[in-house]
Design an enzyme around this catalytic site. Sequence first.
Site, short mmCIF file in Angstrom:
data_model
loop_
_atom_site.label_atom_id
_atom_site.label_comp_id
_atom_site.label_asym_id
_atom_site.label_seq_id
_atom_site.Cartn_x
_atom_site.Cartn_y
_atom_site.Cartn_z
CG ASP A 196 -1.73 1.20 1.39
OD1 ASP A 196 -2.33 1.64 0.39
OD2 ASP A 196 -1.77 1.76 2.50
CG ASP A 198 -1.72 7.59 0.40
OD1 ASP A 198 -2.44 8.58 0.33
OD2 ASP A 198 -0.99 7.21 -0.55
CD GLU A 205 -4.06 7.52 4.33
OE1 GLU A 205 -4.62 7.54 3.21
OE2 GLU A 205 -3.59 6.50 4.85
CB SER A 284 -1.82 3.17 -3.82
OG SER A 284 -2.27 4.30 -3.12
N GLY A 285 -4.94 2.91 -3.01
CA GLY A 285 -6.18 3.66 -3.15
C GLY A 285 -5.91 5.14 -3.23
CG ASN A 355 -7.91 0.42 1.51
OD1 ASN A 355 -7.32 0.56 2.58
ND2 ASN A 355 -7.52 1.03 0.40
#
Length: 412
Positions: A196, A198, A205, A284-285, A355
Amino acid sequence: MSEIILINITGKDRKGLNSKFTSILAQYDVNVLDIGQSVIHEHISLGVLVEIPESHDFPALYKDMLYEGHNLGLSVDIQSVDHDRYESWVRAQGQERRKITLLGKKLTAQQIAGVTSVIHENDLNIDSIYRLTGRISLACPQENPRASIQLSASGTPKDVQDMRRRFMEISQETGIDISFHVDNIYTRNRKLVVFDMDSTLITVEVIDELAALAGKGREVSAITASAMRGEIDFKESFRQRVALLKGLEQGKLASITESLPLAEGAAIVTQTLKGLGYKLGILSGGFTFVGEYLKKKLGFDYVYANTLDIVDGRVTGEVVGEIIDGEKKADLLKMIAEKENINLEQTIAVGDGANDLPMISLAGLGVAFHAKPMVREKAGSTISSVGLDGLLYLIGIHDREIRQDKTLPVEL
């Protein structure tokens, strides 16, 4: 009939010790059935299990070994081993085996006692203990100390889930990270690590940083925190947060990347893993403009993130294409593994939020990094006491194999 004997040699270590004792054994044409050695603070413990072809040679060999031990100031203990017990021991070597890694800024007897008690209560036998970190100086303490050992245990646990729960309790009570997983051909041959971005590779973030520039920091931070705790569907929360960025100037995006702080140990992790031939990915989101920047700086092979929609130099409040959520991360992990012809058991996934759980659960080794409580409870391994370089010890990499290039930036 042949004789099986176990020889244990202990005392102050010195050069040539092994040569002297094995030369004596060679005179009697013995077969070495097992051998192991460890040295702690210049003191050796050497064990050799041998078969003497002619049992009548045992008294002479016994005398020669004790005499050499006396000359060297070492303790030599020799015991005869029953053939049936030896064969029983041989048959047991096909048992399940697990690796338990302890990682922290320091190791205490309390921590090790807690872990070994759980292992014992589950009828596992500790076959070996291996130190992964270098010796620690008490006179000149390290700036970021690391202490890690890896235990290899054989047998079938009474209750694997209960062991994980107990290890989690010890971790929370004593401030140590504990990794517990099956040892097999895949765990010794990892090839792909996905992170991931952030709050994992970087300490912030990005959407919160963008929101601060847009004057929407408080609103976006509240939604981000709720999403990371798993209280809001990620896609919906993401849409809500991106909508609040509407009107932000495109030129301000670049200013974000110039000041993003890397997570402690992130540069060392990527450099070491790349040097060992691992493929690395960012799933990544967050946003592609940051992911591509990190890819270039740290040498990642893959980056998948969300792309902000920009029209006339300003953010529209929407994203281009499909939003990357938890399920999409798991799908991307599968896709990359298939493309690289890598078994999923050979993959590692690292993340901090709800997530990230789908890819953490799917990977051969899932690691929760400074994660929320719900994520720590469901992940197989956690890193909470040290930086991202702790991943290297969970994989089983020794200090001497870790790249320590001082020219690497600690911040981007």
